[in-house]
Design an enzyme around this catalytic site. Structure first.
Site, PDB file in Angstrom:
ATOM      1  N   VAL A  35       0.483  -6.396   8.551  1.00 42.04           N
ATOM      2  CA  VAL A  35       1.496  -7.030   7.709  1.00 42.04           C
ATOM      3  C   VAL A  35       1.468  -6.510   6.274  1.00 42.04           C
ATOM      4  O   VAL A  35       2.321  -6.848   5.478  1.00 42.04           O
ATOM      5  CB  VAL A  35       1.374  -8.581   7.697  1.00 42.04           C
ATOM      6  CG1 VAL A  35       1.836  -9.175   9.007  1.00 42.04           C
ATOM      7  CG2 VAL A  35      -0.053  -9.033   7.384  1.00 42.04           C
ATOM      8  N   GLY A  36       0.481  -5.716   5.960  1.00 39.67           N
ATOM      9  CA  GLY A  36       0.437  -5.216   4.591  1.00 39.67           C
ATOM     10  C   GLY A  36      -0.509  -4.054   4.452  1.00 39.67           C
ATOM     11  O   GLY A  36      -1.473  -3.909   5.195  1.00 39.67           O
ATOM     12  N   GLY A  38      -2.103  -1.985   1.047  1.00 37.57           N
ATOM     13  CA  GLY A  38      -2.083  -1.851  -0.413  1.00 37.57           C
ATOM     14  C   GLY A  38      -3.328  -1.153  -0.870  1.00 37.57           C
ATOM     15  O   GLY A  38      -4.105  -0.637  -0.059  1.00 37.57           O
ATOM     16  N   THR A  39      -3.510  -1.174  -2.174  1.00 40.46           N
ATOM     17  CA  THR A  39      -4.690  -0.553  -2.747  1.00 40.46           C
ATOM     18  C   THR A  39      -5.943  -1.297  -2.280  1.00 40.46           C
ATOM     19  O   THR A  39      -7.037  -0.777  -2.330  1.00 40.46           O
ATOM     20  CB  THR A  39      -4.630  -0.624  -4.278  1.00 40.46           C
ATOM     21  OG1 THR A  39      -4.286  -1.971  -4.609  1.00 40.46           O
ATOM     22  CG2 THR A  39      -3.602   0.319  -4.823  1.00 40.46           C
ATOM     23  N   GLY A  41      -6.521  -2.361   0.779  1.00 40.70           N
ATOM     24  CA  GLY A  41      -6.862  -2.101   2.178  1.00 40.70           C
ATOM     25  C   GLY A  41      -5.722  -2.496   3.095  1.00 40.70           C
ATOM     26  O   GLY A  41      -4.574  -2.581   2.657  1.00 40.70           O
ATOM     27  N   HIS A  42      -6.056  -2.727   4.364  1.00 44.64           N
ATOM     28  CA  HIS A  42      -5.034  -3.095   5.339  1.00 44.64           C
ATOM     29  C   HIS A  42      -5.139  -4.582   5.638  1.00 44.64           C
ATOM     30  O   HIS A  42      -6.237  -5.111   5.703  1.00 44.64           O
ATOM     31  CB  HIS A  42      -5.248  -2.351   6.654  1.00 44.64           C
ATOM     32  CG  HIS A  42      -5.240  -0.866   6.493  1.00 44.64           C
ATOM     33  ND1 HIS A  42      -4.122  -0.091   6.739  1.00 44.64           N
ATOM     34  CD2 HIS A  42      -6.203  -0.013   6.091  1.00 44.64           C
ATOM     35  CE1 HIS A  42      -4.411   1.176   6.503  1.00 44.64           C
ATOM     36  NE2 HIS A  42      -5.662   1.250   6.117  1.00 44.64           N
ATOM     37  N   VAL A  43      -3.992  -5.222   5.855  1.00 41.95           N
ATOM     38  CA  VAL A  43      -4.019  -6.632   6.239  1.00 41.95           C
ATOM     39  C   VAL A  43      -3.273  -6.812   7.553  1.00 41.95           C
ATOM     40  O   VAL A  43      -2.183  -6.258   7.744  1.00 41.95           O
ATOM     41  CB  VAL A  43      -3.393  -7.534   5.151  1.00 41.95           C
ATOM     42  CG1 VAL A  43      -3.391  -8.987   5.593  1.00 41.95           C
ATOM     43  CG2 VAL A  43      -4.164  -7.412   3.847  1.00 41.95           C
ATOM     44  N   ASP A 159      -4.958 -12.167 -13.500  1.00 39.61           N
ATOM     45  CA  ASP A 159      -3.734 -11.470 -13.083  1.00 39.61           C
ATOM     46  C   ASP A 159      -2.802 -12.419 -12.332  1.00 39.61           C
ATOM     47  O   ASP A 159      -2.304 -12.083 -11.262  1.00 39.61           O
ATOM     48  CB  ASP A 159      -4.100 -10.260 -12.213  1.00 39.61           C
ATOM     49  CG  ASP A 159      -2.914  -9.320 -12.018  1.00 39.61           C
ATOM     50  OD1 ASP A 159      -2.035  -9.272 -12.908  1.00 39.61           O
ATOM     51  OD2 ASP A 159      -2.854  -8.646 -10.970  1.00 39.61           O
TER      52      ASP A 159
END
Ligand code: 0ST
Length: 276
Positions: A35-36, A38-39, A41-43, A159
């Protein structure tokens, strides 16, 4: 673990631990459910293989191999935290075959970035269509509860922005906020990854407190509270209150003139407070 330290471990003990250790793919179904990416890792969206557990989970495969300092920090922090409005890490899996680290987290279907985008998209040209007031009230209350919990334990977020506020979808916890950190900001501090290696990525300073834009070098609770205020305003109007042209993350100075001017044009210039 390095070869030198593993040779001191009793081989019998080692193999008995190895046999007992559950592998992530033995306990969860997640193949083809990415489902994702990004910087961070993988989700994957995952379901337990046990039929008595029908919950949905997110499995995050941490970027890189082994227990990097940032993986350690994330695990050490998340395992201490226990609040309904803060992302809950249930388990850590160490996959020895490929040196991968997996975090098992409750799955949250939505985030405020998508929720606000949805409300912007459905507004008619003249009429603003922000989320209904009771929804805003509930979201803000939960964000404040989660951040109060973190601040009371001296955890600063640093953040906060809509993409880091997850919201649970259908199920027993529908509508529940889970404060998370997708970890993008950490790129700035990652000394091993030269910024020039990255594709041009824009970063948003819309939620950044003026003291940071003016060069403050330490984060404070007040900086998180500023971001919550920005998110509150955005929920009320479906528009980012301090919207500003976005810049490439390679810009290295903290001073962002356009962003500061935008804040001052909305809020007025700060006035000197007379000493009483
Ligand atoms: O949210 C994630 N990690 C996380 C949460 C937080 C607080 C408690 C401040 C909200 N910090 N961190 C964190 C700490 C992140 C990185 C480091 C190095 C240290 N992780 C969530 C990952 N997501 C990915 C998408 O799917 C759901 C889980």
């Amino acid at each position: 673990m390095s070869a030198s330290s593993s040779q001191f471990i009793d081989p019998e003990f080692k193999s008995s631990v190895f046999k007992k250790r559950h592998r992530v793919e033995e306990l969860f179904d997640f193949e083809g459910c990415k489902v994702g990416r990004g910087t961070y890792g993988h989700v994957y969206k995952a379901k337990s293989k046990s039929s008595s557990d029908t919950r949905e989970y997110a499995l995050k495969q941490i970027e890189g191999r082994g227990l990097s300092p940032s993986a350690c920090r994330e695990i050490a922090l998340l395992r201490e935290l226990d609040h309904p409005n803060v992302l809950h890490m249930r388990r850590v899996f160490l996959s020895h075959a490929d040196s991968k680290v997996w975090l098992l987290i409750d799955y949250a279907e939505h985030d405020l970035w998508h929720i606000i985008k949805y409300h912007r998209a459905t507004k008619s040209p003249k009429r603003l269509n922000p989320p209904p007031p009771l929804m805003v009230k509930s979201l803000l209350h939960q964000i404040l509860a989660g951040m109060d919990y973190l601040h009371c334990g001296w955890v600063l977020h640093r953040d906060l922005k809509p993409a880091n506020i997850l919201v649970m979808g259908e199920g027993a916890e529908r509508g529940r906020v889970k404060i998370a950190d997708m970890g993008f900001a950490r790129l700035f501090n990652a000394p091993l990854k030269p910024l020039a290696d990255l594709d041009p990525v824009v970063v948003t300073f819309w939620y950044r407190a003026p003291e940071l834009l003016l060069g403050a070098r330490h984060y404070t609770k007040a900086i998180d509270i500023w971001a919550i205020g920005c998110i509150f305003a955005e929920l009320l109007t479906a528009e980012p209150i301090f919207h500003c042209r976005q810049e490439d993350i390679k810009t290295s100075t903290p001073y962002h003139k356009d962003q500061l001017e935008r804040i001052f044009s909305v809020m007025g210039f700060p006035q000197a407070v007379p000493c009483l």
